[in-house]
Design a protein around this motif. Structure first.
Motif, PDB file in Angstrom:
ATOM      1  N   LEU A 192       0.826  -1.208   0.000  1.00 33.02           N
ATOM      2  CA  LEU A 192       0.000   0.000   0.000  1.00 33.02           C
ATOM      3  C   LEU A 192       0.862   1.260   0.000  1.00 33.02           C
ATOM      4  CD1 LEU A 192      -2.803  -1.040   2.536  1.00 33.02           C
ATOM      5  CD2 LEU A 192      -2.864  -1.107   0.036  1.00 33.02           C
ATOM      6  N   ALA A 193       1.993   1.231   0.714  1.00 31.82           N
ATOM      7  CA  ALA A 193       2.873   2.397   0.745  1.00 31.82           C
ATOM      8  C   ALA A 193       3.446   2.680  -0.644  1.00 31.82           C
ATOM      9  CB  ALA A 193       4.002   2.175   1.755  1.00 31.82           C
ATOM     10  N   LYS A 196       0.737   4.142  -2.837  1.00 34.84           N
ATOM     11  CA  LYS A 196       0.518   5.552  -2.513  1.00 34.84           C
ATOM     12  C   LYS A 196       1.621   6.416  -3.117  1.00 34.84           C
ATOM     13  CE  LYS A 196      -1.848   7.398   0.327  1.00 34.84           C
ATOM     14  NZ  LYS A 196      -3.095   8.205   0.227  1.00 34.84           N
ATOM     15  N   TYR A 200      -1.093   5.585  -7.153  1.00 38.51           N
ATOM     16  CA  TYR A 200      -2.234   4.712  -7.442  1.00 38.51           C
ATOM     17  C   TYR A 200      -3.376   5.022  -6.476  1.00 38.51           C
ATOM     18  CZ  TYR A 200      -4.919   0.422  -8.221  1.00 38.51           C
ATOM     19  OH  TYR A 200      -5.909  -0.483  -8.512  1.00 38.51           O
ATOM     20  N   ASP A 201      -4.599   5.002  -6.968  1.00 36.38           N
ATOM     21  CA  ASP A 201      -5.776   5.275  -6.146  1.00 36.38           C
ATOM     22  C   ASP A 201      -6.149   4.020  -5.358  1.00 36.38           C
ATOM     23  OD1 ASP A 201      -8.107   6.085  -4.991  1.00 36.38           O
ATOM     24  OD2 ASP A 201      -9.156   6.581  -6.866  1.00 36.38           O
ATOM     25  N   LEU A 202      -5.957   4.066  -4.050  1.00 41.54           N
ATOM     26  CA  LEU A 202      -6.225   2.893  -3.206  1.00 41.54           C
ATOM     27  C   LEU A 202      -7.709   2.571  -3.117  1.00 41.54           C
ATOM     28  CD1 LEU A 202      -3.689   3.312  -0.248  1.00 41.54           C
ATOM     29  CD2 LEU A 202      -3.436   2.074  -2.400  1.00 41.54           C
ATOM     30  N   ASN A 207     -11.055  -3.094  -0.264  1.00 41.69           N
ATOM     31  CA  ASN A 207     -10.725  -2.794   1.123  1.00 41.69           C
ATOM     32  C   ASN A 207     -11.520  -3.634   2.115  1.00 41.69           C
ATOM     33  OD1 ASN A 207      -9.161  -0.873  -0.044  1.00 41.69           O
ATOM     34  ND2 ASN A 207     -10.351   0.890   0.664  1.00 41.69           N
ATOM     35  N   MET A 245      -3.961   4.582   5.661  1.00 44.16           N
ATOM     36  CA  MET A 245      -3.817   4.768   4.216  1.00 44.16           C
ATOM     37  C   MET A 245      -5.109   4.458   3.478  1.00 44.16           C
ATOM     38  SD  MET A 245       0.077   3.591   3.214  1.00 44.16           S
ATOM     39  CE  MET A 245       0.156   2.083   4.181  1.00 44.16           C
ATOM     40  N   LYS A 247      -8.022   4.831   4.836  1.00 38.80           N
ATOM     41  CA  LYS A 247      -9.038   5.733   5.407  1.00 38.80           C
ATOM     42  C   LYS A 247     -10.267   4.957   5.903  1.00 38.80           C
ATOM     43  CE  LYS A 247      -7.774   9.826   2.670  1.00 38.80           C
ATOM     44  NZ  LYS A 247      -6.494   9.290   2.166  1.00 38.80           N
ATOM     45  N   ALA A 420       2.785  12.212  -0.939  1.00 43.41           N
ATOM     46  CA  ALA A 420       1.990  11.072  -1.409  1.00 43.41           C
ATOM     47  C   ALA A 420       0.631  10.983  -0.739  1.00 43.41           C
ATOM     48  CB  ALA A 420       2.760   9.769  -1.180  1.00 43.41           C
ATOM     49  N   LEU A 421       0.424  11.756   0.321  1.00 39.13           N
ATOM     50  CA  LEU A 421      -0.827  11.660   1.087  1.00 39.13           C
ATOM     51  C   LEU A 421      -1.925  12.495   0.461  1.00 39.13           C
ATOM     52  CD1 LEU A 421       0.663  11.856   4.682  1.00 39.13           C
ATOM     53  CD2 LEU A 421       0.161   9.842   3.306  1.00 39.13           C
TER      54      LEU A 421
END
Length: 421
Positions: A192-193, A196, A200-202, A207, A245, A247, A420-421
């Protein structure tokens, strides 16, 4: 171009390019390795520690030498010439590591995703992400995600995250649990890191399955299980970072996690990996960062040590400041040598609680610059000859905390660049 889902490489430069880079590393003069020791830090730290023990607040403005009696400063000494930050060498080193890992890393194949995180995250701090194919990286990372075959498998107790490597995607007859699917909290965090970092759109990731299966790893006492490893406090930082990450905090019971983490604070202020164990730099960072991500501690705790807090901030601050050694670096535990990575682990704790200004910045920077390898990257200890990718990333992360010119700002709690956030 090779199929990214089958390739073990992140980038595939020409052999001529790789050869030229290796030649460039080797042609660096041997004199660069014969470096004088860095100057010792200011003795003002002893005064600061006394102040922490006897008062409820810390007041220290300007440099760390401000207010030090002349008798405690010692005679003036000419400082040896300090090496410069070798940015271009670090870029070349990480580009090479992102292309193909050396043979010595073969035993770490199960951690391939985590090694990729160190390379990609390091390049992002150096502002060199354009040197890799971000779309190809994202596709490669997503190929490691584990999905349940049927809806009935959602309640079988397995974790549906990301595998750490190609070999861990296949069942092994030697595993204690033949139903285990190979996914892991550490590799899931790394995946995931990286996603990000490359943009890439998580939201495109499933999820719900990932988080619901992650919550099943949490034990009734609040502790965490992960892939047959011993239980330790690091799992909570990984879980908290994953939820942060994505949310979505449905993946863990934050209150139970808080109580378990608080039980790991030792008598001297640091945190052990499990309750009752010795204070450890890595465990202390994981505890403080996880509590911060979950919203249980506020930033800048050290500004008022009298204010009530869920952790003993005064003891924590004292323990962390005591970890900066005479050579300017940080040790992970008492009576250990300074180690490059703890410049981030301990420095990160102080950054989170608002006490980073109390360390000797100049001495720490000097330590880190002397830990630079002539071949690019950073070594674990002073005067080691060869770098490794783990300490290379955390050396850069520590310099980012010091606001080194040419490095991106870092989100300390998540371990990725703030942009990146």
């Amino acid at each position: 171009m090779a199929d990214p889902s089958r390739s073990v490489r992140i980038k595939n430069p020409s052999m001529e390019t790789v050869t030229n880079r290796k030649v460039e590393y080797i042609t660096i003069s041997i004199q660069q390795m014969l470096r004088p020791p860095p100057p010792p830090p200011s003795p003002c730290r002893a005064l600061l520690l006394r102040q922490i023990r006897t008062s409820g607040s810390v007041i220290l403005s300007g440099t760390r030498d401000e207010g030090s009696p002349a008798s405690e400063r010692g005679p003036a000494m000419a400082e040896p010439e300090q090496p410069e930050f070798a940015r271009e060498r670090h870029v070349l080193f990480l580009e090479a590591m992102a292309s193909e890992l050396p043979a010595d890393y073969a035993s770490q194949e199960v951690n391939h995703l985590t090694l990729a995180y160190f390379a990609v995250a390091g390049l992002s701090l150096l502002r060199e992400l354009d040197s890799v194919n971000k779309d190809q990286i994202a596709k490669w990372i997503l190929s490691f995600q584990v999905h349940p075959k049927t809806d009935n498998e959602l309640d079988n107790g397995q974790f549906y995250g990301f595998c750490g490597s190609r070999t861990t995607q296949f069942p092994s007859t030697n595993m204690k649990d033949p139903c285990h699917n190979g996914s892991h909290l550490a590799s899931t965090y790394s995946a995931l890191a990286i996603l990000k970092i490359v943009g890439y759109d998580l939201a495109n990731i499933d999820n719900k399955v990932l988080l619901s299966s992650m919550r099943n790893l949490q034990q009734p006492d609040g502790s965490h299980a992960m892939s047959f490893d011993k239980l330790d406090i690091g799992k909570y930082l990984l879980s908290a970072a994953i939820c942060s990450m994505l949310k979505d905090w449905t993946g863990m019971d934050k209150e139970k996690a808080k109580q378990y983490i608080l039980s790991c604070q030792s008598y001297d202020g640091g945190f052990g990996l499990v309750p009752g164990s010795e204070s450890h730099g890595g465990g202390t960072f994981c505890a403080v960062a996880a509590l911060c991500l979950m919203g249980f501690i506020q930033v800048d705790l050290a500004s008022n040590l009298q204010e009530p807090s869920s952790i003993d901030v005064r003891l924590l601050l004292e323990w962390c400041l005591q970890r900066q050694a005479a050579d300017g670096g940080f040790q992970g535990r008492r009576n250990k040598s300074s180690d490059t990575c703890y410049a981030f682990w301990i420095g990160g704790v102080l950054k989170i609680i608002g006490a980073y200004r109390f360390i000797d910045h100049g001495a720490l920077r000097s330590f880190l610059l002397y830990c630079q390898s002539p071949y690019g990257g950073f070594t674990k200890f002073l005067y080691d000859q060869f770098p490794d990718i783990y300490h290379s990333y955390y050396g850069l992360a520590a310099l980012s905390l010091l606001e080194e010119e040419g490095l991106e700002p870092l989100c300390t709690e998540l371990g990725i660049l703030s942009a990146a956030l």
